[in-house]
Design an enzyme around this catalytic site. Structure first.
Site, mmCIF file in Angstrom:
data_model
loop_
_atom_site.group_PDB
_atom_site.id
_atom_site.type_symbol
_atom_site.label_atom_id
_atom_site.label_comp_id
_atom_site.label_asym_id
_atom_site.label_seq_id
_atom_site.Cartn_x
_atom_site.Cartn_y
_atom_site.Cartn_z
ATOM 1 N N ALA A 148 -9.915 -8.976 12.591
ATOM 2 C CA ALA A 148 -8.478 -8.959 12.898
ATOM 3 C C ALA A 148 -7.698 -8.533 11.659
ATOM 4 O O ALA A 148 -6.792 -9.236 11.212
ATOM 5 C CB ALA A 148 -8.031 -10.337 13.368
ATOM 6 N N GLU A 161 -11.054 5.250 12.736
ATOM 7 C CA GLU A 161 -9.596 5.118 12.831
ATOM 8 C C GLU A 161 -8.933 5.947 11.734
ATOM 9 O O GLU A 161 -9.370 5.937 10.603
ATOM 10 C CB GLU A 161 -9.221 3.640 12.701
ATOM 11 C CG GLU A 161 -7.750 3.375 12.878
ATOM 12 C CD GLU A 161 -7.204 4.028 14.132
ATOM 13 O OE1 GLU A 161 -7.681 3.735 15.232
ATOM 14 O OE2 GLU A 161 -6.296 4.881 14.013
ATOM 15 N N LEU A 167 -5.365 5.836 11.277
ATOM 16 C CA LEU A 167 -4.001 5.372 11.001
ATOM 17 C C LEU A 167 -3.792 5.205 9.499
ATOM 18 O O LEU A 167 -4.729 4.939 8.753
ATOM 19 C CB LEU A 167 -3.719 4.047 11.724
ATOM 20 C CG LEU A 167 -4.438 2.769 11.299
ATOM 21 C CD1 LEU A 167 -3.860 2.145 10.047
ATOM 22 C CD2 LEU A 167 -4.417 1.762 12.412
ATOM 23 N N CYS A 174 -9.040 2.485 1.092
ATOM 24 C CA CYS A 174 -10.104 3.356 1.602
ATOM 25 C C CYS A 174 -10.427 4.613 0.808
ATOM 26 O O CYS A 174 -11.597 4.979 0.739
ATOM 27 C CB CYS A 174 -9.789 3.730 3.039
ATOM 28 S SG CYS A 174 -9.866 2.284 4.105
#
Ligand code: NAI
Ligand code: UGA
Length: 481
Positions: free
Chosen positions: A9, A157, A159, A272
């Site tokens: 989460a 992903e 985003l 990242c």
């Protein structure tokens, strides 16, 4: 009713699942995590992450078809589609330390899925993982399959934080990779149907597993490379009198280059870019491609160079020492519109200045004192583990650091200001008031090119702005990295 469960989460799992729940009212979405405080926050009025528009989306679906829970096993057992969006940090020990991805959390999630499942499932890699991870995950899932079929998909992903909701609502593309078998293709279609609720089908790209896994690493490497390229140019601009904003604009109007992602800065941060490039470098090395590895390694080296260059510029401008001098640090998050500080360049800059015995007064509208002190004390890569596995109370040099809740408070009596995050409020400060309240000469080091350099120089500041023509004061004080 189709049931989706997302393990993890965090910055990806939370917003992504909230948007799926909003756009697919007939799908039940459960987001699970081993961190009890994180799940409690998702169930409260104070969500664990700051992201524009997120509160609204969560409020619309929570308790209807969106649930946050620590009961990981129950929700995984009930789900048809299981997304795995757990941490994939850089390994700090053993084989590949400092480069390879640590798949501990992924592996433990996969083992748990295998153990608790009683029905067939599609398992989706949402975390960013090394290419070929799906092969290893398949082996784990099927080691003890009890007649259950698991089909693995890669759905990385893309985003960006600060714009996550807008990116999820209107993605440039959704990428789904799967096996080229009938089961693999069926699973791709099932996941495509979820996204097709709001994403035009021509933006849903379907590939094989390895292309999808590698495309994620490649996309981040290309994006980071653009920043290192423009930052490398910024050093040359400072040496020659060119202006990096004008250079960026000039090259960006070439439609083959494009205007986005060409802002020179103190360096890229975020959880990242560095991690994924290091991972890419390791994969290249493991595949016997040292030239390719070295090419990508250079993107990180230039980023480190840029941060060092900034620190050296501050110190050399201020008579070659910042010992005992108060420096205001404006912004600590790795970019605006997020409270995330993972790999923020502010950490390296602050550590560099602390190393030269500066006194720092730090202000960021979204980052707590506790977070800043932890960040300045934590070892490299320790931050990228679930919160309860991070060092409990790392000690930082508290005598040299104060964290305040107002930009003017940070600036009071300071010798210099370092702008580390491009928060809009830093553009609109009353710089005359700022100047009046500072020691003289008053320095501004703008790591994000947000201030009006001309106006500040007229007030009396000595201004350094990344990649911009140098102040006469700075010309005689070269800062080598
Ligand atoms: N942050 C970002 O903007 C993006 C991140 N990614 C990738 O997504 C992945 C997740 O990143 P974030 O969401 O930023 O990380 P995060 O640290 O915010 O969230 C990960 C969550 O997983 C939980 N977790 C770890 N192991 C678990 C387990 N076995 N069972 C249940 N929960 C577990 C942790 O407690 C944590 O809350 C990483 O691989 C990252 O590279 C990809 C695109 C964007
Ligand atoms: O895999 C990920 O985690 C994500 O990484 C980045 O997203 P993010 O790190 O959230 O934010 P960015 O907007 O990419 O900014 C990264 C860093 O680069 C810096 N940056 C960005 C753009 C620019 O022109 N110059 C620049 O210095 C930012 O200030 C920030 O420190 C990518 O943009 C996302 O597509 C990807 O999904």
């Amino acid at each position: 009713m189709v049931k989706i469960c997302c393990i993890g989460a965090g910055y990806v799992g939370g917003p992504t699942m909230a948007v799926i729940a909003l756009k697919c009212p007939e799908i039940e979405v459960a987001v699970v995590d081993i961190s009890t405080p994180r799940i409690s926050a998702w169930n409260s009025d104070h969500l664990p992450i700051y992201e524009p528009g997120l509160d609204d989306v969560v409020k619309q679906c929570r308790g209807k078809n969106l649930f946050f829970s620590t009961d990981v096993e129950k929700h995984v057992a009930e789900a048809d589609i299981v997304f795995v969006s757990v941490n994939t940090p850089t390994k700090t020990q053993g084989l590949g330390a400092g480069k390879a991805a640590d798949l501990t959390y992924w592996e433990s999630a996969a083992r748990m899925i295998a153990d608790v499942s009683k029905s067939d499932k599609i398992v989706v890699e949402k975390s960013t993982v090394p290419v070929k991870t799906a092969e290893a995950i398949e082996r784990i899932l099927t080691h003890n399959r009890k007649g259950i079929n698991f089909t693995i998909l890669s759905n990385p992903e893309f985003l960006a934080e600060g714009t996550a909701i807008a990116d999820l609502f209107k993605p440039d593309r959704v990428l789904i990779g799967g096996r080229e078998t009938p089961e693999g293709q069926k699973a791709i279609h099932a996941l495509r149907d979820v996204y097709a609720h709001w994403v035009p089908v021509d933006r849903i790209l379907c590939t094989n597993l390895w292309s999808a896994e590698l495309s994620k690493l490649a996309a981040n490497a290309f994006l980071a490379q653009r920043i290192s390229s423009v930052n490398a140019m910024s050093a040359l601009c400072e040496a020659t009198g060119a202006d990096v904003s004008q250079v960026s604009h000039s090259i960006g109007t070439d439609s083959r280059i494009g205007p986005k992602f060409l802002n020179a800065s103190v360096g890229f941060g975020g959880s990242c870019f560095q991690k994924d490039i290091l991972n890419l470098v390791y994969i290249c090395e493991c595949n016997g491609l040292p030239e390719v590895a070295n090419y990508w390694k250079q993107v990180i080296k230039v980023n480190d160079y840029q941060k060092n260059r900034f620190v050296n510029r501050v110190v050399s401008s201020m008579f070659n020492t910042v010992s005992g001098k108060k420096i205001a640090i404006l912004g600590f998050a790795f970019k605006k519109d997020t409270g995330d500080t993972r790999e923020t360049p502010a950490i390296d800059v602050c550590k560099g200045l602390l190393g030269d015995k500066a006194k720092l007064s730090i202000y960021d509208p979204q980052v707590s004192e506790d977070q800043i002190l932890r960040d300045l004390a934590m070892k490299k890569f320790d931050w990228d583990h679930p919160a309860h596995l991070q060092p409990l109370s790392p000690t930082s040099n508290k005598q040299q650091i104060s964290v305040v809740w107002d930009a003017y408070e940070a600036i009071k009596d300071a010798h210099g200001i370092c702008i580390m995050t491009e928060w809009d409020e830093f553009k609109n400060l009353d710089y005359q008031k700022v100047y009046d309240n500072m020691q003289k000469p008053a320095f501004v080091f703008d790591g994000r090119n947000v201030v009006d350099v001309k106006k500040l120089r007229e007030i009396g500041f000595i201004v350094y702005s990344i990649g911009k023509p140098l102040d006469a004061w700075l010309k005689d004080m070269p800062a080598v990295a």
